[in-house]
Design a protein around this motif. Structure first.
Motif, short mmCIF file in Angstrom:
data_model
loop_
_atom_site.label_atom_id
_atom_site.label_comp_id
_atom_site.label_asym_id
_atom_site.label_seq_id
_atom_site.Cartn_x
_atom_site.Cartn_y
_atom_site.Cartn_z
N LEU A 1 0.79 -1.26 -0.01
CA LEU A 1 -0.02 -0.02 0.00
C LEU A 1 0.93 1.29 0.00
O LEU A 1 0.69 2.18 -0.83
N GLY A 2 1.99 1.33 0.83
CA GLY A 2 2.96 2.29 0.94
C GLY A 2 3.57 2.64 -0.50
O GLY A 2 3.72 3.67 -1.16
N ALA A 3 3.89 1.57 -1.14
CA ALA A 3 4.35 1.66 -2.50
C ALA A 3 3.46 2.28 -3.50
O ALA A 3 3.98 3.12 -4.32
N ALA A 4 2.33 1.85 -3.45
CA ALA A 4 1.21 2.19 -4.40
C ALA A 4 1.16 3.94 -4.09
O ALA A 4 0.91 4.64 -5.07
N ALA B 1 2.16 9.59 -5.72
CA ALA B 1 2.62 10.96 -4.89
C ALA B 1 3.77 11.44 -6.01
O ALA B 1 4.23 12.63 -6.26
N ARG B 2 4.67 10.38 -6.22
CA ARG B 2 6.03 11.06 -7.35
C ARG B 2 5.68 11.28 -8.40
O ARG B 2 6.05 12.11 -9.26
N ARG B 3 4.60 10.31 -9.11
CA ARG B 3 4.06 10.71 -10.22
C ARG B 3 3.57 12.19 -10.19
O ARG B 3 3.43 12.94 -11.38
N ALA B 4 3.03 12.56 -9.21
CA ALA B 4 2.29 13.89 -9.21
C ALA B 4 3.17 15.13 -8.75
O ALA B 4 2.86 16.14 -8.77
N GLY B 5 4.46 14.62 -8.69
CA GLY B 5 5.50 15.64 -8.50
C GLY B 5 5.85 15.83 -6.95
O GLY B 5 6.45 16.93 -6.47
N LEU B 6 5.21 15.11 -5.93
CA LEU B 6 5.45 14.92 -4.72
C LEU B 6 6.54 14.10 -4.20
O LEU B 6 6.17 13.08 -3.69
N ILE C 1 -1.12 8.80 4.81
CA ILE C 1 0.01 9.91 4.43
C ILE C 1 1.48 9.34 4.76
O ILE C 1 2.42 9.51 4.14
N GLY C 2 1.47 8.76 6.04
CA GLY C 2 2.73 8.36 6.80
C GLY C 2 3.07 7.33 5.99
O GLY C 2 4.30 6.92 5.55
N LEU C 3 2.51 6.29 5.13
CA LEU C 3 2.65 5.23 4.29
C LEU C 3 3.20 5.60 3.16
O LEU C 3 4.34 4.97 2.65
#
Length: 244
Positions: A18-21, A26-31, A151-153
């Protein structure tokens, strides 16, 4: 017969997945807190820049304006809304840019329009959004309350510590309150928009959906980013790797 004890390895594996997903999204969104970027740049990237704003706002705006001017035939306002979403998707495909955001908007617009056409009620064009707010708000709130903040995951995966943040009281508290803040956003949207849906105030419903969309989403992205960067301060070694 006693109940079987939970398998720690299975639980850990599920949280990792779940954390990886979440982290990947988030990374794809630029975060990505592991990269050096200004808050303004992060927020702008998260909302997709001008294109993302237009893709998010124009379909709904077109529906609200056309429905207000001419509620009948309903298919006119719905058709223009879906058509705009389809146009954005086609442009992305032609330009060979990532089409995921536009495709997601097109699918959502088409599903909402299909439901509204099926029932013949304009307010049903907003049902998927109401369901989404309820689902996201509930999931984020529950995850925060049980100590497994979504958020933490996501952040744990991005920062390479997995679920290690759960052993840090400061991080757990921060991710708890970030989860509460995000859940409050989704529930606030639901609390304002659901009564308008039930009373069939389509124009007001559509207008408030736009007002409570990006204008509230962007500041909360900025707050989340600032909190995460405070929890994970960059070191000179990190800066050297990012510029290498």
């Amino acid at each position: 017969m006693s109940a079987q004890a939970p398998d720690p390895e299975r639980e850990q594996s599920a949280s990792d997945i779940l954390g990886a997903a979440l982290g990947g999204a988030a990374r794809r969104a630029g975060l990505d807190p592991s990269e050096s970027a200004s808050t303004q740049k992060v927020v702008w990237s998260a909302i997709g820049g001008w294109r993302g704003i237009l893709e998010s706002v124009l379909p709904s705006l077109a529906f609200v304006v056309l429905f207000t001017i001419s509620p009948e035939p309903l298919i006119l306002a719905l058709g223009v809304s879906v058509g705009i979403a389809a146009l954005f998707t086609i442009v992305r495909l032609v330009q060979k840019s990532p089409p995921s955001a536009a495709i997601g908007g097109l699918v959502a617009a088409a599903a909402a329009a299909g439901l509204a056409l099926w029932t013949g009620r304009g307010q049903d064009n907003f049902v998927p959004g109401l369901i989404t707010n309820a689902a996201y708000g509930t999931a984020i709130l529950i995850s925060a309350l049980i100590g497994w903040s979504l958020i933490g995951l996501a952040v744990g995966f991005l920062m390479g510590e997995g679920t290690g943040w759960r052993t840090d009281r400061r991080k757990r508290r921060a991710f708890f309150w970030l989860g509460i803040a995000w859940a409050a956003l989704f529930f606030a949207r639901l609390a304002v928009q659901l009564p308008l849906y039930l009373t069939e105030q389509v124009t007001a419903l559509g207008t408030l959906k736009l007002i409570m969309g990006l204008p509230l989403f962007a500041p909360l992205i900025a707050v989340t980013w600032l909190v995460v960067r405070a929890l994970y301060p960059r070191t000179p070694a990190d800066d050297a790797r990012s510029t290498a």
